[in-house]
Design a protein around this motif. Sequence first.
Motif, PDB file in Angstrom:
ATOM      1  N   VAL B  42      14.297  22.397   3.465  1.00  0.00           N
ATOM      2  CA  VAL B  42      14.786  22.900   2.182  1.00  0.00           C
ATOM      3  C   VAL B  42      15.462  21.776   1.398  1.00  0.00           C
ATOM      4  O   VAL B  42      15.202  21.597   0.199  1.00  0.00           O
ATOM      5  N   ARG B  43      16.291  20.975   2.086  1.00  0.00           N
ATOM      6  CA  ARG B  43      16.996  19.893   1.383  1.00  0.00           C
ATOM      7  C   ARG B  43      16.016  18.881   0.802  1.00  0.00           C
ATOM      8  O   ARG B  43      16.194  18.394  -0.307  1.00  0.00           O
ATOM      9  N   LYS B  44      14.946  18.623   1.558  1.00  0.00           N
ATOM     10  CA  LYS B  44      13.924  17.697   1.079  1.00  0.00           C
ATOM     11  C   LYS B  44      13.277  18.263  -0.199  1.00  0.00           C
ATOM     12  O   LYS B  44      13.132  17.549  -1.197  1.00  0.00           O
ATOM     13  N   ALA B  45      12.917  19.539  -0.173  1.00  0.00           N
ATOM     14  CA  ALA B  45      12.274  20.168  -1.326  1.00  0.00           C
ATOM     15  C   ALA B  45      13.215  20.165  -2.530  1.00  0.00           C
ATOM     16  O   ALA B  45      12.793  19.943  -3.671  1.00  0.00           O
ATOM     17  N   VAL B  46      14.504  20.413  -2.272  1.00  0.00           N
ATOM     18  CA  VAL B  46      15.496  20.411  -3.349  1.00  0.00           C
ATOM     19  C   VAL B  46      15.520  19.049  -4.037  1.00  0.00           C
ATOM     20  O   VAL B  46      15.492  18.949  -5.271  1.00  0.00           O
ATOM     21  N   GLU B  47      15.529  17.983  -3.230  1.00  0.00           N
ATOM     22  CA  GLU B  47      15.588  16.654  -3.822  1.00  0.00           C
ATOM     23  C   GLU B  47      14.303  16.298  -4.543  1.00  0.00           C
ATOM     24  O   GLU B  47      14.316  15.765  -5.651  1.00  0.00           O
ATOM     25  N   GLU B  48      13.180  16.601  -3.909  1.00  0.00           N
ATOM     26  CA  GLU B  48      11.895  16.252  -4.505  1.00  0.00           C
ATOM     27  C   GLU B  48      11.701  16.930  -5.862  1.00  0.00           C
ATOM     28  O   GLU B  48      11.166  16.355  -6.794  1.00  0.00           O
ATOM     29  N   LEU B  49      12.119  18.190  -5.950  1.00  0.00           N
ATOM     30  CA  LEU B  49      11.913  18.947  -7.184  1.00  0.00           C
ATOM     31  C   LEU B  49      13.042  18.739  -8.184  1.00  0.00           C
ATOM     32  O   LEU B  49      12.943  19.150  -9.335  1.00  0.00           O
ATOM     33  N   GLY B  50      14.131  18.118  -7.734  1.00  0.00           N
ATOM     34  CA  GLY B  50      15.277  17.969  -8.626  1.00  0.00           C
ATOM     35  C   GLY B  50      15.915  19.311  -8.937  1.00  0.00           C
ATOM     36  O   GLY B  50      16.399  19.558 -10.036  1.00  0.00           O
ATOM     37  N   TYR B  51      15.903  20.177  -7.930  1.00  0.00           N
ATOM     38  CA  TYR B  51      16.458  21.525  -8.134  1.00  0.00           C
ATOM     39  C   TYR B  51      17.975  21.458  -8.255  1.00  0.00           C
ATOM     40  O   TYR B  51      18.643  20.813  -7.446  1.00  0.00           O
ATOM     41  N   VAL B  52      18.520  22.080  -9.280  1.00  0.00           N
ATOM     42  CA  VAL B  52      19.969  22.123  -9.467  1.00  0.00           C
ATOM     43  C   VAL B  52      20.455  23.563  -9.367  1.00  0.00           C
ATOM     44  O   VAL B  52      20.210  24.364 -10.270  1.00  0.00           O
ATOM     45  N   PRO B  53      21.112  23.869  -8.276  1.00  0.00           N
ATOM     46  CA  PRO B  53      21.634  25.241  -8.202  1.00  0.00           C
ATOM     47  C   PRO B  53      22.706  25.398  -9.270  1.00  0.00           C
ATOM     48  O   PRO B  53      23.574  24.554  -9.389  1.00  0.00           O
ATOM     49  N   ASN B  54      22.593  26.384 -10.087  1.00  0.00           N
ATOM     50  CA  ASN B  54      23.579  26.552 -11.160  1.00  0.00           C
ATOM     51  C   ASN B  54      24.481  27.742 -10.872  1.00  0.00           C
ATOM     52  O   ASN B  54      24.223  28.540  -9.974  1.00  0.00           O
ATOM     53  N   GLN B  55      25.481  27.843 -11.678  1.00  0.00           N
ATOM     54  CA  GLN B  55      26.484  28.879 -11.468  1.00  0.00           C
ATOM     55  C   GLN B  55      25.867  30.282 -11.371  1.00  0.00           C
ATOM     56  O   GLN B  55      26.166  31.045 -10.465  1.00  0.00           O
ATOM     57  N   ALA B  56      24.959  30.566 -12.314  1.00  0.00           N
ATOM     58  CA  ALA B  56      24.370  31.907 -12.337  1.00  0.00           C
ATOM     59  C   ALA B  56      23.587  32.162 -11.056  1.00  0.00           C
ATOM     60  O   ALA B  56      23.714  33.207 -10.432  1.00  0.00           O
ATOM     61  N   ALA B  57      22.791  31.147 -10.665  1.00  0.00           N
ATOM     62  CA  ALA B  57      21.991  31.326  -9.458  1.00  0.00           C
ATOM     63  C   ALA B  57      22.903  31.437  -8.239  1.00  0.00           C
ATOM     64  O   ALA B  57      22.668  32.228  -7.335  1.00  0.00           O
ATOM     65  N   ARG B  58      23.966  30.608  -8.225  1.00  0.00           N
ATOM     66  CA  ARG B  58      24.890  30.678  -7.100  1.00  0.00           C
ATOM     67  C   ARG B  58      25.540  32.050  -7.000  1.00  0.00           C
ATOM     68  O   ARG B  58      25.618  32.635  -5.929  1.00  0.00           O
ATOM     69  N   SER B  59      25.973  32.549  -8.159  1.00  0.00           N
ATOM     70  CA  SER B  59      26.616  33.866  -8.103  1.00  0.00           C
ATOM     71  C   SER B  59      25.585  34.909  -7.698  1.00  0.00           C
ATOM     72  O   SER B  59      25.876  35.867  -7.003  1.00  0.00           O
ATOM     73  N   LEU B  60      24.341  34.627  -8.126  1.00  0.00           N
ATOM     74  CA  LEU B  60      23.265  35.542  -7.756  1.00  0.00           C
ATOM     75  C   LEU B  60      23.128  35.646  -6.246  1.00  0.00           C
ATOM     76  O   LEU B  60      22.904  36.713  -5.699  1.00  0.00           O
ATOM     77  N   VAL B  61      23.260  34.498  -5.565  1.00  0.00           N
ATOM     78  CA  VAL B  61      23.051  34.552  -4.120  1.00  0.00           C
ATOM     79  C   VAL B  61      24.342  34.729  -3.321  1.00  0.00           C
ATOM     80  O   VAL B  61      24.310  35.205  -2.203  1.00  0.00           O
ATOM     81  N   THR B  62      25.468  34.331  -3.903  1.00  0.00           N
ATOM     82  CA  THR B  62      26.693  34.445  -3.107  1.00  0.00           C
ATOM     83  C   THR B  62      27.482  35.696  -3.433  1.00  0.00           C
ATOM     84  O   THR B  62      28.237  36.169  -2.611  1.00  0.00           O
ATOM     85  N   ARG B  63      27.297  36.228  -4.615  1.00  0.00           N
ATOM     86  CA  ARG B  63      28.181  37.317  -5.006  1.00  0.00           C
ATOM     87  C   ARG B  63      27.866  38.555  -4.182  1.00  0.00           C
ATOM     88  O   ARG B  63      26.721  38.841  -3.861  1.00  0.00           O
ATOM     89  N   ARG B  64      28.917  39.226  -3.858  1.00  0.00           N
ATOM     90  CA  ARG B  64      28.779  40.497  -3.166  1.00  0.00           C
ATOM     91  C   ARG B  64      28.353  41.556  -4.169  1.00  0.00           C
ATOM     92  O   ARG B  64      28.911  41.679  -5.248  1.00  0.00           O
ATOM     93  N   HIS B  65      27.321  42.288  -3.815  1.00  0.00           N
ATOM     94  CA  HIS B  65      26.899  43.378  -4.689  1.00  0.00           C
ATOM     95  C   HIS B  65      27.702  44.638  -4.395  1.00  0.00           C
ATOM     96  O   HIS B  65      27.669  45.589  -5.142  1.00  0.00           O
ATOM     97  N   ASP B  66      28.392  44.638  -3.250  1.00  0.00           N
ATOM     98  CA  ASP B  66      29.073  45.848  -2.794  1.00  0.00           C
ATOM     99  C   ASP B  66      28.103  47.020  -2.757  1.00  0.00           C
ATOM    100  O   ASP B  66      28.406  48.130  -3.199  1.00  0.00           O
ATOM    101  N   ALA B  67      26.923  46.724  -2.257  1.00  0.00           N
ATOM    102  CA  ALA B  67      25.878  47.735  -2.137  1.00  0.00           C
ATOM    103  C   ALA B  67      25.139  47.524  -0.818  1.00  0.00           C
ATOM    104  O   ALA B  67      24.857  46.389  -0.441  1.00  0.00           O
ATOM    105  N   ILE B  68      24.877  48.616  -0.126  1.00  0.00           N
ATOM    106  CA  ILE B  68      24.193  48.562   1.164  1.00  0.00           C
ATOM    107  C   ILE B  68      22.955  49.455   1.097  1.00  0.00           C
ATOM    108  O   ILE B  68      23.050  50.624   0.711  1.00  0.00           O
TER     109      ILE B  68
END
Lengths: 345, 345
Positions: B42-68
Amino acid sequence: MTDTAPRPTLEAVAARAGVSRATVSRVVNGGDGVRDILVERVRKAVEELGYVPNQAARSLVTRRHDAIAVVVAEPETRVFADPFFALQLRGISKELTAHDNQLVLLLTEGRDDHARVGRYLAGGHVDGALVFSLHLDDPLPELIQRAGVPTVFGGRPGWSGDRRGVVYVDSDNRGGARDAVRHLAGLGRTRIAHITGALDQTSAVDRLDGYRDVMVDADPRLIAEADFTPAGGERAMRELLDRCPDVDAVFAANDLTASGALRVLRETGRRVPDDVAVIGFDDMLPVAEQTDPPLTTVRQDIEEMGRLMARLLLRGLDRGTPQEGVGGTPSSVVLPTTLVRRASA
Amino acid sequence: MTDTAPRPTLEAVAARAGVSRATVSRVVNGGDGVRDILVERVRKAVEELGYVPNQAARSLVTRRHDAIAVVVAEPETRVFADPFFALQLRGISKELTAHDNQLVLLLTEGRDDHARVGRYLAGGHVDGALVFSLHLDDPLPELIQRAGVPTVFGGRPGWSGDRRGVVYVDSDNRGGARDAVRHLAGLGRTRIAHITGALDQTSAVDRLDGYRDVMVDADPRLIAEADFTPAGGERAMRELLDRCPDVDAVFAANDLTASGALRVLRETGRRVPDDVAVIGFDDMLPVAEQTDPPLTTVRQDIEEMGRLMARLLLRGLDRGTPQEGVGGTPSSVVLPTTLVRRASA
């Protein structure tokens, strides 16, 4: 692994503009269905904060989830105890599955949890919502409107706010009630009582109105309030017999209520239909066939109502104008009812 | 309004690295629970593509939805027809609501829809999943594993794949079955039959094993296969009477099955318990009390199982290691059962 400094989020833009996250999303993605003044405020906030909508966020707000939320505005215990909801969900489930959409049922313990349901709807997890069993003072419709989620309601919503664009599927509750009471009058009954449903729901109010349409000078003591449950039907029937021992017919707001009323009539030695004729509403099977005697009732096609709700919502989503019909007019549907004669009247 | 050129997405990184979106998310957000070799890819792909995790995407994956999410691996018709599911959902709903988490019930028409459920789970709409009523050849466990969603299972999953980190809540099905059959033997019965549950579920297999633990040399004709439904119980009871008219006791895999068996015994003129003693499993009320005669059965606390599933999942999410207990050992729970004596045995 690379990373950047924090960037302004959609939430920050929403807070700055004083609008919902959903509104920002819609503006950022074209602005359809948002008032000009709000579009202006969002654009101003975007520029001031230097917000850059990115691919991930765009796909987050534009991508179809192929998932539809279903919200029943009742505690989960009621959802599983009353076959009405199972039937409506069956219709919804069939239609959504036929279009490969996921049915997402949001269950609650009660009204206190509706704010959380609103948050989930606003969170971008579903493409639309189907909402039924609304009660008059429920905050849900406003929460849904704020969430900006395309919605079709089951049953005419009773709230007094802005109803533009509100789409619902309902049965002709008032007409069906009139048919029932006319049938009882046609049998020569003169002391025709009504056991109401939960009067904070439009279906109950409409059925009461239908009763009054026919019984224009009805003795007010012939109307007893209940709540669509068998226990409520029992309580109301006892009240009626107490107040008006000469009652010779009962129109109950639904079949479950009628089943409770029948139990009390049997216990107190009344013969049905000889002494007291009884009519229900729904034609809920097997309930209506298994009462003693089998129940004459007003049939509404509950499963079809669910199917139609889902169909209207999906069609709207495909057109991109989920809450409006062709030509911009709301496309609500009111289905006809039919009287089903069995032994009780 | 400003905008930028398309940027590499999480999806693009996932495709490049040959892993799931969820795996990329986890690596980008710390890498917990991902094998080193995948983290590297994954880290290799991130560097190769120049992927920049941004705030929105981070909150998208880290934020708790408080839903099960709750997934019942049965068609929705079954979910609403069998009170077992309503009880388990009741326990889940109470626990989730107490922690202000939204219960998201994903309904399906059948197994063909499980791929869609997997997609929804992988889509980042919930913090975790509770899954029950799994069948042996169901693709769901693999789909869930791929989705990378913390999960607690209701009932021991029966699949043969990698079970590390699998957490489940179950009843002591085998021990309970042994108690039931020993009780029948203690009454002096010698021709003790067993009507099984759906044998593609571990609960049914475990109950059959418990029966065999006691009836070590059981006549194989005394075992009839059914599916946890009243209709299945009726069919199996007819088979048994046909094959072994001298049967003097029946241990049925659940109460619904026992209710069907009781009906057939009554129809064929057998007295219960005098001619044939009957024991069920579940202590499902009101079913177990309303059979004729009332049913002796093995009690499991179904609502408590649901509550416990939710509690284990939420605790795991709080710790950040949702699928493992303290010290890395799986924290599955097996609840004891108790024999409840009524009139049927």
